[in-house]
Write an enzyme that holds these catalytic residues in place. Structure first.
Site, short mmCIF file in Angstrom:
data_model
loop_
_atom_site.label_atom_id
_atom_site.label_comp_id
_atom_site.label_asym_id
_atom_site.label_seq_id
_atom_site.Cartn_x
_atom_site.Cartn_y
_atom_site.Cartn_z
CG ASN A 87 6.21 -5.53 5.85
OD1 ASN A 87 5.42 -5.46 5.12
ND2 ASN A 87 7.14 -4.51 5.83
CD GLU A 88 0.60 -5.47 6.61
OE1 GLU A 88 1.61 -6.50 7.22
OE2 GLU A 88 0.05 -5.43 5.83
CG LEU A 144 -1.86 -1.36 1.64
CD1 LEU A 144 -2.98 -0.86 2.52
CD2 LEU A 144 -2.60 -1.57 0.09
N GLY A 161 0.97 -5.09 1.58
CA GLY A 161 0.10 -5.24 0.54
C GLY A 161 0.32 -5.81 -0.70
C1 LIG Z 1 -6.73 -1.40 10.90
C2 LIG Z 1 -6.16 -1.20 9.85
C3 LIG Z 1 -4.88 -1.01 9.89
C4 LIG Z 1 -3.91 -0.29 8.71
C5 LIG Z 1 -3.62 -1.63 7.81
C6 LIG Z 1 -2.50 -1.05 6.68
C7 LIG Z 1 -1.93 -2.29 5.92
C8 LIG Z 1 -0.73 -1.77 5.19
C9 LIG Z 1 -0.39 -2.37 4.31
C10 LIG Z 1 1.02 -1.98 3.36
O1 LIG Z 1 0.97 -2.50 2.39
S1 LIG Z 1 1.99 -0.78 4.29
C11 LIG Z 1 3.39 -0.70 3.16
C12 LIG Z 1 4.37 -1.74 3.60
N1 LIG Z 1 5.50 -1.35 2.62
C13 LIG Z 1 6.67 -1.58 2.98
O2 LIG Z 1 7.22 -1.77 4.25
C14 LIG Z 1 7.77 -1.55 1.86
C15 LIG Z 1 8.58 -0.15 2.13
N2 LIG Z 1 9.34 0.00 0.98
C16 LIG Z 1 10.72 -0.60 1.14
O3 LIG Z 1 10.92 -1.36 1.99
C17 LIG Z 1 11.41 -0.37 -0.14
O4 LIG Z 1 11.35 0.86 -0.80
C18 LIG Z 1 11.62 -1.31 -1.08
C19 LIG Z 1 10.37 -1.79 -1.74
C20 LIG Z 1 12.48 -2.65 -0.67
C21 LIG Z 1 12.42 -0.83 -2.37
O5 LIG Z 1 13.70 -0.41 -1.98
P1 LIG Z 1 14.50 0.46 -3.01
O6 LIG Z 1 15.95 1.00 -2.34
O7 LIG Z 1 14.37 -0.10 -4.24
O8 LIG Z 1 13.74 1.75 -3.28
P2 LIG Z 1 13.51 3.13 -1.98
O9 LIG Z 1 14.73 4.23 -2.02
O10 LIG Z 1 13.47 2.44 -0.60
O11 LIG Z 1 12.25 3.62 -2.49
C22 LIG Z 1 11.67 4.22 -3.58
C23 LIG Z 1 10.97 5.67 -3.42
O12 LIG Z 1 9.65 4.74 -3.09
C24 LIG Z 1 9.15 5.40 -1.71
N3 LIG Z 1 8.38 3.89 -1.08
C25 LIG Z 1 8.89 3.17 -1.04
N4 LIG Z 1 7.91 2.13 -0.48
C26 LIG Z 1 6.73 2.70 -0.45
C27 LIG Z 1 5.42 2.62 -0.12
N5 LIG Z 1 4.94 1.43 0.27
N6 LIG Z 1 4.54 3.96 -0.28
C28 LIG Z 1 4.86 4.79 -0.60
N7 LIG Z 1 6.22 5.10 -0.99
C29 LIG Z 1 7.05 4.24 -1.07
C30 LIG Z 1 10.31 5.35 -0.99
O13 LIG Z 1 9.86 6.25 0.07
C31 LIG Z 1 11.16 6.41 -2.02
O14 LIG Z 1 10.82 7.39 -2.12
P3 LIG Z 1 11.72 8.75 -2.52
O15 LIG Z 1 12.55 9.05 -1.22
O16 LIG Z 1 12.37 8.55 -3.63
O17 LIG Z 1 10.71 10.04 -2.45
#
Ligand SMILES: CCCCCCC/C=C/C(=O)SCCNC(=O)CCNC(=O)[C@H](O)C(C)(C)COP(=O)(O)OP(=O)(O)OC[C@H]1O[C@@H](n2cnc3c(N)ncnc32)[C@H](O)[C@@H]1OP(=O)(O)O
Length: 243
Positions: free
Chosen positions: A118-119, A49, A94
Site C-alpha cells: 500500500n506504499e 516498516l 513491509g
Molecule cells: C525508493 C524507496 C522508497 C521507500 C520505500 C519504503 C517502503 C515502505 C514500506 C512500509 O512498510 S511503510 C509502512 C506501511 N504500513 C502501514 O501503512 C500501516 C500503518 N498502520 C496501520 O494502518 C495501523 O496502525 C494498523 C497496523 C492497521 C493497526 O491499527 P490499530 O488501530 O490496531 O493500531 P494504531 O493505533 O493505528 O497503531 C498503534 C501505534 O503504532 C503506530 N504504528 C502503526 N503502524 C506503524 C508503522 N508502520 N511504523 C511505526 N509506527 C506505527 C501508530 O502510530 C500508533 O502509535 P501511537 O499513536 O500509539 O504512538
C-alpha cells in the site's frame, strides 16, 4: 517463529536485527528444516516498516535501516528452510513483503485483515525488489493495478488474486500451516533447496548487484522534503484515527 514487537509488529531496526539473528541461528542449526512465521500481536501480522525509522532521521540512520531491510528480505527469500507464513492479521507494505518472501502463505479469514503493498497510499513508492516479488506472485497486470492503487486485499480477494495461497478460518491458521509444512518437508531438502534457488536467484540477484545504489536511492528519496511531509501527514492520520 512468533513475531512480538507490540503494539503492531512494526519492523524497527532493533526488531529487524532480532529477526535476522534468530533466522541465522535457525538456518545454521541443521536440526531445523522449516519455519512458520506468525504473529503474537492480536489482529496484526506486521504493520510493515517502522515509519519512525524513516521519518525525521539523518541519512546515516536511514542507510543503516535500509541495509537491514534488504538483509531481512534476502535472508527470508533465499532461505534454505521451508518458510511458511501463518498470516494471522493485517499485513501491509513491509509486512506483505515478508509474507511474499515465504514459500507458502496461509491467511486467516477475517474481514478486518488485509494484505498488500500500500506504499502509494503513504505517498511513497515500493522499491523495485518489492515490485518484483509481487509481480512474480500475482502477475504483471494484477501487480500493476495493485501497486499503483495501493490495494490492501481482504482475504477473499487476496486468495482470488493469488497474493496468498490459502484462506482458512482464524482458528485453523496454525494447524493448516503445520500440515502444509509436512507436505513441503516430504520433499528431499537438496532437491527442494536447489529448485527454490533456481526460481528465486534471478530476482534476488537484481538487488544483490546494486545493493549500495539501492541504499543511496532510498536515502535520497526518503530525505526529500516532500516525502518527509507525506510521512508526517500519514503518521498524523494514524494518531487522529485513535481520536
Ligand atoms: C525508493 C524507496 C522508497 C521507500 C520505500 C519504503 C517502503 C515502505 C514500506 C512500509 O512498510 S511503510 C509502512 C506501511 N504500513 C502501514 O501503512 C500501516 C500503518 N498502520 C496501520 O494502518 C495501523 O496502525 C494498523 C497496523 C492497521 C493497526 O491499527 P490499530 O488501530 O490496531 O493500531 P494504531 O493505533 O493505528 O497503531 C498503534 C501505534 O503504532 C503506530 N504504528 C502503526 N503502524 C506503524 C508503522 N508502520 N511504523 C511505526 N509506527 C506505527 C501508530 O502510530 C500508533 O502509535 P501511537 O499513536 O500509539 O504512538
Amino acid at each position: 517463529m512468533k513475531m512480538r514487537n507490540p503494539p503492531v509488529n512494526s519492523l524497527s531496526l532493533e526488531f529487524l536485527t532480532e529477526l535476522l539473528i534468530s533466522l541465522e541461528k535457525l538456518e545454521n542449526d541443521k536440526t531445523f528444516r522449516g519455519i512458520i512465521i506468525t504473529s503474537d500481536c492480536p489482529g496484526i501480522f506486521s504493520a510493515g516498516l517502522d515509519l519512525l525509522e524513516m521519518y525525521g532521521r539523518d541519512p546515516a540512520h536511514c542507510a543503516e535501516y535500509w541495509k537491514a531491510v534488504q538483509e531481512l528480505w534476502l535472508r527470508v527469500y533465499l532461505s534454505n528452510l521451508v518458510v511458511i507464513g501463518a498470516i494471522n492479521g493485517i499485513s501491509p507494505a513491509g509486512g506483505c513483503l515478508l509474507s511474499l518472501s515465504c514459500d507458502y502463505r496461509v491467511l486467516a479469514n477475517n474481514p478486518k485483515y488485509a494484505i498488500g503493498l500500500n506504499e502509494t497510499l503513504l505517498g511513497i513508492i515500493a522499491p523495485f525488489w518489492f515490485k518484483d516479488v509481487l509481480v512474480n506472485t500475482i502477475g504483471h497486470r494484477a501487480a500493476e493495478r495493485a501497486l499503483q492503487l495501493g490495494f490492501l486485499f481482504p482475504p477473499s480477494d487476496a486468495l482470488q488474486v493469488g497474493i496468498v495461497d490459502q484462506v482458512v478460518p482464524e482458528d485453523q491458521v496454525q494447524s493448516t500451516a503445520r500440515s502444509v509444512m509436512a507436505q513441503w518437508l516430504a520433499i528431499p531438502d537438496h532437491a527442494r533447496q536447489l529448485t527454490k534457488n533456481l526460481v528465486r536467484k534471478p530476482t534476488a540477484d537484481r538487488l544483490l548487484q546494486q545493493r549500495d545504489a539501492d541504499i543511496q536511492n532510498f536515502v535520497r528519496f526518503i530525505s526529500r522534503d516532500s516525502i518527509q511531509k507525506s510521512l508526517h501527514v500519514y503518521l498524523e492520520k494514524l494518531k487522529q484515527k485513535k481520536g
